[in-house]
Design an enzyme around this catalytic site. Sequence first.
Site, PDB file in Angstrom:
ATOM      1  N   HIS A  99      40.729  37.293  39.132  1.00 41.13           N
ATOM      2  CA  HIS A  99      40.937  38.394  39.912  1.00 41.13           C
ATOM      3  C   HIS A  99      39.672  38.578  41.084  1.00 41.13           C
ATOM      4  CE1 HIS A  99      42.575  42.306  40.687  1.00 41.13           C
ATOM      5  NE2 HIS A  99      41.389  42.582  40.605  1.00 41.13           N
ATOM      6  N   ASP A 112      44.041  36.348  35.556  1.00 39.07           N
ATOM      7  CA  ASP A 112      43.878  37.582  35.757  1.00 39.07           C
ATOM      8  C   ASP A 112      44.557  38.466  35.080  1.00 39.07           C
ATOM      9  OD1 ASP A 112      43.793  39.982  37.567  1.00 39.07           O
ATOM     10  OD2 ASP A 112      44.642  39.108  39.308  1.00 39.07           O
ATOM     11  N   CYS A 119      43.635  44.207  45.714  1.00 41.64           N
ATOM     12  CA  CYS A 119      43.269  44.606  44.387  1.00 41.64           C
ATOM     13  C   CYS A 119      43.721  46.223  44.722  1.00 41.64           C
ATOM     14  CB  CYS A 119      41.859  44.670  44.105  1.00 41.64           C
ATOM     15  SG  CYS A 119      41.360  45.259  42.500  1.00 41.64           S
TER      16      CYS A 119
END
Length: 247
Positions: free
Chosen positions: A213, A181, A133
Amino acid sequence: MTSHGPGSCCYKGVKHEGQPVGSISTVNDIEVYTSYPENKSTDYAVLLLTDVIGHKFNNAQLIADQFAANGFFTFVPDLFHGDPVPLNRGDDFDFAKWKESHGTEVVDPIIEASITELREKYKVKKIAAVGYCFGAKYVVRHLHPKQNKIDVGYVAHPSFVEADELKAIGAPFSISAAETDQIFPAEKRHESEVILKETGLPYQINLYSGVTHGFAVRADLNDKVAKYAKENAFLQALSWFEEHLKN
């Protein structure tokens, strides 16, 4: 951009069970979690750049220990100077304001100091970098072996990577993506694929169905689909490093 900026999905998820076996130390004013392979070798290192929950998150430390158990000295710096986002922070959290204090001008020097420490103190021969991320952007920004930076990169569910940053990479690069996502949706995956093809470098994009995600770090391990995806994303990174770092 080849991925959107982070949102609340970047700090939601499940804390995993397990006792980390590494240790916390300090490099200059930066805390670092380190985990050694059984033979204590530092020839090959994984620089693990975390999501916004940071280097003290149990899940991140357990992943670092997994890389170490597979022969990589693993180095996890605090990217946030003691100001990570707590797991499952409430909806009243002003994420946009937090991000203003943690831009490239703050994080890049931490990455540079970490690479210098790995090269000079630990005498690392090759560095692989993992970015989850938030950390993915900084894998991309420093993926330049000719500048004695990172030799091979892997990211999972990346956030706010700029197209120009991806175009500038200089080494093999692998991505684990979630089917659902909003940060790295299908159109951003496809844009990334076009850019990576044009670089002429080895690349890989694996898409995992049934997950969202954050799955590679914060998946619910009671969910068989999510557990499978998380474990295979780790194996994807590991096999990529074995192929492009050790071979």
